[in-house]
Design a protein around this motif. Structure first.
Motif, PDB file in Angstrom:
ATOM      1  N   LEU A 112       0.825  -1.211   0.000  1.00 20.68           N
ATOM      2  CA  LEU A 112       0.000   0.000   0.000  1.00 20.68           C
ATOM      3  C   LEU A 112       0.860   1.262   0.000  1.00 20.68           C
ATOM      4  CD1 LEU A 112      -2.801   1.452   0.375  1.00 20.68           C
ATOM      5  CD2 LEU A 112      -2.422   1.189   2.847  1.00 20.68           C
ATOM      6  N   PHE A 113       1.872   1.296   0.876  1.00 19.95           N
ATOM      7  CA  PHE A 113       2.706   2.497   1.028  1.00 19.95           C
ATOM      8  C   PHE A 113       3.824   2.594   0.001  1.00 19.95           C
ATOM      9  CE2 PHE A 113       1.777   2.072   5.831  1.00 19.95           C
ATOM     10  CZ  PHE A 113       0.550   2.704   5.682  1.00 19.95           C
ATOM     11  N   GLY A 114       4.279   1.449  -0.493  1.00 18.84           N
ATOM     12  CA  GLY A 114       5.402   1.466  -1.435  1.00 18.84           C
ATOM     13  C   GLY A 114       6.752   1.366  -0.759  1.00 18.84           C
ATOM     14  N   PHE A 115       6.770   1.018   0.522  1.00 17.02           N
ATOM     15  CA  PHE A 115       8.026   0.810   1.241  1.00 17.02           C
ATOM     16  C   PHE A 115       7.796  -0.106   2.423  1.00 17.02           C
ATOM     17  CE2 PHE A 115       6.282   4.907   2.639  1.00 17.02           C
ATOM     18  CZ  PHE A 115       6.120   4.690   3.996  1.00 17.02           C
ATOM     19  N   GLU A 116       8.884  -0.587   3.012  1.00 17.82           N
ATOM     20  CA  GLU A 116       8.816  -1.569   4.090  1.00 17.82           C
ATOM     21  C   GLU A 116       8.086  -1.030   5.318  1.00 17.82           C
ATOM     22  OE1 GLU A 116      11.844  -4.136   6.933  1.00 17.82           O
ATOM     23  OE2 GLU A 116      12.639  -2.991   5.262  1.00 17.82           O
ATOM     24  N   VAL A 117       7.276  -1.894   5.895  1.00 12.95           N
ATOM     25  CA  VAL A 117       6.552  -1.564   7.120  1.00 12.95           C
ATOM     26  C   VAL A 117       6.830  -2.659   8.144  1.00 12.95           C
ATOM     27  CG1 VAL A 117       4.290  -1.190   8.170  1.00 12.95           C
ATOM     28  CG2 VAL A 117       4.701  -0.430   5.831  1.00 12.95           C
ATOM     29  N   THR A 118       7.238  -2.276   9.326  1.00 20.66           N
ATOM     30  CA  THR A 118       7.459  -3.225  10.407  1.00 20.66           C
ATOM     31  C   THR A 118       6.202  -3.268  11.268  1.00 20.66           C
ATOM     32  OG1 THR A 118       9.818  -2.738  10.464  1.00 20.66           O
ATOM     33  CG2 THR A 118       8.886  -3.764  12.418  1.00 20.66           C
ATOM     34  N   VAL A 119       5.666  -4.468  11.464  1.00 18.55           N
ATOM     35  CA  VAL A 119       4.462  -4.634  12.281  1.00 18.55           C
ATOM     36  C   VAL A 119       4.825  -5.473  13.496  1.00 18.55           C
ATOM     37  CG1 VAL A 119       2.094  -5.491  12.376  1.00 18.55           C
ATOM     38  CG2 VAL A 119       2.991  -4.560  10.236  1.00 18.55           C
ATOM     39  N   VAL A 120       4.540  -4.953  14.678  1.00 17.89           N
ATOM     40  CA  VAL A 120       4.753  -5.706  15.918  1.00 17.89           C
ATOM     41  C   VAL A 120       3.511  -5.563  16.789  1.00 17.89           C
ATOM     42  CG1 VAL A 120       7.282  -5.486  15.935  1.00 17.89           C
ATOM     43  CG2 VAL A 120       5.889  -3.792  17.119  1.00 17.89           C
ATOM     44  N   THR A 121       3.327  -6.545  17.655  1.00 18.47           N
ATOM     45  CA  THR A 121       2.208  -6.475  18.592  1.00 18.47           C
ATOM     46  C   THR A 121       2.675  -5.771  19.861  1.00 18.47           C
ATOM     47  OG1 THR A 121       2.697  -8.572  19.671  1.00 18.47           O
ATOM     48  CG2 THR A 121       1.274  -8.646  17.711  1.00 18.47           C
ATOM     49  N   THR A 122       1.732  -5.283  20.637  1.00 17.89           N
ATOM     50  CA  THR A 122       2.096  -4.653  21.908  1.00 17.89           C
ATOM     51  C   THR A 122       2.770  -5.669  22.820  1.00 17.89           C
ATOM     52  OG1 THR A 122      -0.183  -5.007  22.631  1.00 17.89           O
ATOM     53  CG2 THR A 122       0.386  -2.801  21.902  1.00 17.89           C
ATOM     54  N   ALA A 123       2.371  -6.938  22.733  1.00 23.64           N
ATOM     55  CA  ALA A 123       3.008  -7.981  23.538  1.00 23.64           C
ATOM     56  C   ALA A 123       4.471  -8.156  23.134  1.00 23.64           C
ATOM     57  CB  ALA A 123       2.267  -9.303  23.402  1.00 23.64           C
ATOM     58  N   GLN A 124       4.756  -8.131  21.830  1.00 24.10           N
ATOM     59  CA  GLN A 124       6.139  -8.249  21.371  1.00 24.10           C
ATOM     60  C   GLN A 124       6.968  -7.057  21.838  1.00 24.10           C
ATOM     61  OE1 GLN A 124       5.173  -8.612  17.207  1.00 24.10           O
ATOM     62  NE2 GLN A 124       5.960 -10.719  17.153  1.00 24.10           N
ATOM     63  N   LEU A 125       6.383  -5.869  21.779  1.00 26.34           N
ATOM     64  CA  LEU A 125       7.097  -4.681  22.263  1.00 26.34           C
ATOM     65  C   LEU A 125       7.425  -4.823  23.740  1.00 26.34           C
ATOM     66  CD1 LEU A 125       5.526  -1.391  20.894  1.00 26.34           C
ATOM     67  CD2 LEU A 125       7.818  -2.267  20.547  1.00 26.34           C
ATOM     68  N   SER A 126       6.447  -5.255  24.507  1.00 22.60           N
ATOM     69  CA  SER A 126       6.658  -5.418  25.947  1.00 22.60           C
ATOM     70  C   SER A 126       7.780  -6.409  26.227  1.00 22.60           C
ATOM     71  CB  SER A 126       5.378  -5.893  26.634  1.00 22.60           C
ATOM     72  OG  SER A 126       4.384  -4.929  26.503  1.00 22.60           O
ATOM     73  N   GLU A 127       7.772  -7.545  25.512  1.00 21.01           N
ATOM     74  CA  GLU A 127       8.823  -8.550  25.711  1.00 21.01           C
ATOM     75  C   GLU A 127      10.183  -8.004  25.321  1.00 21.01           C
ATOM     76  OE1 GLU A 127       7.700 -12.001  23.461  1.00 21.01           O
ATOM     77  OE2 GLU A 127       5.799 -12.181  24.548  1.00 21.01           O
ATOM     78  N   PHE A 128      10.246  -7.315  24.190  1.00 18.88           N
ATOM     79  CA  PHE A 128      11.518  -6.782  23.695  1.00 18.88           C
ATOM     80  C   PHE A 128      12.106  -5.769  24.672  1.00 18.88           C
ATOM     81  CE2 PHE A 128      13.877  -3.577  21.228  1.00 18.88           C
ATOM     82  CZ  PHE A 128      14.879  -4.384  20.694  1.00 18.88           C
ATOM     83  N   PHE A 129      11.287  -4.838  25.109  1.00 18.06           N
ATOM     84  CA  PHE A 129      11.803  -3.786  25.970  1.00 18.06           C
ATOM     85  C   PHE A 129      11.888  -4.200  27.431  1.00 18.06           C
ATOM     86  CE2 PHE A 129      10.572  -1.165  22.295  1.00 18.06           C
ATOM     87  CZ  PHE A 129      11.792  -0.560  22.085  1.00 18.06           C
ATOM     88  N   HIS A 130      11.100  -5.196  27.844  1.00 15.45           N
ATOM     89  CA  HIS A 130      11.199  -5.683  29.221  1.00 15.45           C
ATOM     90  C   HIS A 130      12.592  -6.259  29.480  1.00 15.45           C
ATOM     91  CE1 HIS A 130       9.988  -7.176  33.099  1.00 15.45           C
ATOM     92  NE2 HIS A 130      10.425  -8.385  32.774  1.00 15.45           N
ATOM     93  N   ALA A 131      13.140  -6.924  28.472  1.00 13.06           N
ATOM     94  CA  ALA A 131      14.491  -7.486  28.606  1.00 13.06           C
ATOM     95  C   ALA A 131      15.534  -6.379  28.693  1.00 13.06           C
ATOM     96  CB  ALA A 131      14.793  -8.401  27.426  1.00 13.06           C
ATOM     97  N   ARG A 132      15.158  -5.199  28.309  1.00 10.65           N
ATOM     98  CA  ARG A 132      16.052  -4.031  28.367  1.00 10.65           C
ATOM     99  C   ARG A 132      15.354  -2.966  29.205  1.00 10.65           C
ATOM    100  NH1 ARG A 132      15.597  -6.850  24.157  1.00 10.65           N
ATOM    101  NH2 ARG A 132      17.323  -7.393  22.800  1.00 10.65           N
ATOM    102  N   SER A 133      15.234  -3.228  30.487  1.00  4.98           N
ATOM    103  CA  SER A 133      14.404  -2.395  31.365  1.00  4.98           C
ATOM    104  C   SER A 133      14.775  -0.918  31.318  1.00  4.98           C
ATOM    105  CB  SER A 133      14.468  -2.911  32.793  1.00  4.98           C
ATOM    106  OG  SER A 133      15.796  -2.899  33.254  1.00  4.98           O
ATOM    107  N   TYR A 134      16.012  -0.617  30.972  1.00  2.00           N
ATOM    108  CA  TYR A 134      16.418   0.786  30.906  1.00  2.00           C
ATOM    109  C   TYR A 134      15.759   1.507  29.725  1.00  2.00           C
ATOM    110  CZ  TYR A 134      19.694  -1.433  27.678  1.00  2.00           C
ATOM    111  OH  TYR A 134      20.252  -2.189  26.680  1.00  2.00           O
ATOM    112  N   TRP A 135      15.079   0.767  28.849  1.00  2.00           N
ATOM    113  CA  TRP A 135      14.369   1.373  27.729  1.00  2.00           C
ATOM    114  C   TRP A 135      12.882   1.519  27.995  1.00  2.00           C
ATOM    115  CZ3 TRP A 135      16.429  -1.127  22.591  1.00  2.00           C
ATOM    116  CH2 TRP A 135      17.724  -0.672  22.351  1.00  2.00           C
ATOM    117  N   ALA A 136      12.435   1.271  29.196  1.00  2.00           N
ATOM    118  CA  ALA A 136      10.996   1.332  29.500  1.00  2.00           C
ATOM    119  C   ALA A 136      10.405   2.682  29.110  1.00  2.00           C
ATOM    120  CB  ALA A 136      10.755   1.046  30.972  1.00  2.00           C
TER     121      ALA A 136
END
Length: 108
Positions: free
Chosen positions: A71-95
């Motif tokens: 639709l946009f003509g370029f790459e789109v990254t799609v993540v769920t809120t659960a994936q975001l939570s898991e990713f950043f939870h492991a890096r608590s300083y990024w909360a």
């Protein structure tokens, strides 16, 4: 104009109905367009944070990203809120980064 310079807010306004249709078609809910600024686990030019709907699979996410990219003509990254939570939870300083990114997102 280079597509890399398009503001996520403009995308959200211009493509709102199409984005919501694609997200729902792939079992996603509550789509938000975010500026990635290389903060998501997989990097794209624009990011989409969604809530996973019942029965959503990784295949649904991949197909959603492909359809949005088409639709946009370029790459789109799609993540769920659960994936975001898991990713950043492991890096608590990024909360604070997660909070800022979601607060700066453009709900559809």
């Amino acid at each position: 104009m280079s597509r890399k310079l398009i503001n996520p807010d403009l995308l959200a306004r211009f493509y709102r109905d199409e984005i919501r249709r694609i997200v729902l078609e792939h079992k996603g809910l509550n789509p938000r367009v975010v500026k990635t600024r290389n903060r998501l686990p997989v990097y794209g030019e624009i990011g989409m944070v969604i809530d996973a709907g019942e029965g959503q699979s990784v295949i649904d996410l991949a197909q959603m990203g492909f359809a949005l990219g088409k639709l946009f003509g370029f790459e789109v990254t799609v993540v769920t809120t659960a994936q975001l939570s898991e990713f950043f939870h492991a890096r608590s300083y990024w909360a604070a980064e997660v909070t800022t990114m979601l607060n700066d997102s453009y709900p559809l």
